[in-house]
Write a protein that holds these residues in place. Structure first.
Motif, PDB file in Angstrom:
ATOM      1  N   THR A 131       0.832  -1.188   0.000  1.00 48.43           N
ATOM      2  CA  THR A 131       0.000   0.000   0.000  1.00 48.43           C
ATOM      3  C   THR A 131       0.870   1.243   0.000  1.00 48.43           C
ATOM      4  OG1 THR A 131      -1.798  -1.136   1.109  1.00 48.43           O
ATOM      5  CG2 THR A 131      -1.764   1.263   1.283  1.00 48.43           C
ATOM      6  N   ARG A 136      -2.665   6.496  -2.268  1.00 49.67           N
ATOM      7  CA  ARG A 136      -3.737   5.623  -1.804  1.00 49.67           C
ATOM      8  C   ARG A 136      -3.926   4.414  -2.713  1.00 49.67           C
ATOM      9  NH1 ARG A 136      -6.832   7.573   2.383  1.00 49.67           N
ATOM     10  NH2 ARG A 136      -6.388   9.725   2.931  1.00 49.67           N
ATOM     11  N   TYR A 138      -4.109   0.864  -2.710  1.00 52.18           N
ATOM     12  CA  TYR A 138      -4.330  -0.171  -1.719  1.00 52.18           C
ATOM     13  C   TYR A 138      -4.011  -1.536  -2.315  1.00 52.18           C
ATOM     14  CZ  TYR A 138      -7.141   3.641   0.254  1.00 52.18           C
ATOM     15  OH  TYR A 138      -7.590   4.841   0.735  1.00 52.18           O
ATOM     16  N   TYR A 166      -7.598  -2.815   8.497  1.00 49.03           N
ATOM     17  CA  TYR A 166      -7.778  -3.782   7.426  1.00 49.03           C
ATOM     18  C   TYR A 166      -8.988  -4.680   7.640  1.00 49.03           C
ATOM     19  CZ  TYR A 166      -3.490  -2.084   5.504  1.00 49.03           C
ATOM     20  OH  TYR A 166      -2.551  -1.269   4.955  1.00 49.03           O
TER      21      TYR A 166
END
Length: 187
Positions: A131, A136, A138, A166
């Motif tokens: 990540t 951003r 992911y 998470y």
């Protein structure tokens, strides 16, 4: 308020059956479990592993796929992509209509990312968080050489990247490929 999703929707045709999320999960795990080496990245093997027929996508010689809806309100797609004779990949994609590409959140969850994470660790994969907090992006990579899975996820609500939870992340995409032995990098 969630902005509209600006990603192109998962193509509907070829129209696959409506499945429960549990059925899609079993097909995804069955596919992952069936991949032993790069010779498994072929149409017949993928069709046997997921129990669904793949079809050419919009006349493309590079992609065969099956896409459909789930009873959970999101769409699934299994794809076999051939970029060259030596570069083939299998992807599992989801399309969540409410997912906003601008902030990466949606109220609907496909599969909890933690569920995928734990299932892959139990299968002997090693996990690596890739990540990127700045953009951003992911993603995590799971590897059990020669198989490599690049996974992407989104959140159920906005997250602070330094303190991302998470347990609120959901699977967005899984790309399966094999390590190129001579070069030691994944395709």
């Amino acid at each position: 308020m969630i902005a509209p999703d600006t990603r192109p929707p998962t193509p509907e045709p070829p129209d696959g059956p409506q499945l429960t999320p549990e059925q899609v999960w079993r097909k995804l795990m069955g596919l992952i479990d069936s991949l032993r080496d790069e010779t498994d990245l072929n149409r017949g093997h993928i069709e046997r592993a997921i129990g669904l027929p793949l079809q050419q996508h919009d006349g493309s010689v590079r992609m065969t796929m099956i896409a459909g809806r789930t009873t959970g309100g999101w769409h699934y797609a299994f794809k076999l992509m051939t970029y060259s004779k030596a570069d083939r990949r299998v992807a599992f994609d989801v399309y969540v209509p409410e997912l906003s590409s601008s902030n990466g959140v949606a109220p609907t969850c496909t599969f909890p990312f933690r569920q995928l994470h734990d299932a892959l660790l139990a299968r002997g994969f090693e996990a690596r968080n890739l990540t990127a907090t700045g953009d951003r992006a992911y993603s995590w990579t799971f590897s059990r050489p020669p198989l490599v899975l690049n996974t992407y996820y989104y959140f159920l609500r906005p997250q602070e990247m330094d303190e991302a939870n998470y347990d609120e992340a959901c699977v967005d995409r899984v790309v399966m490929s094999f390590v190129i032995p001579a070069e030691g990098s994944a395709r």
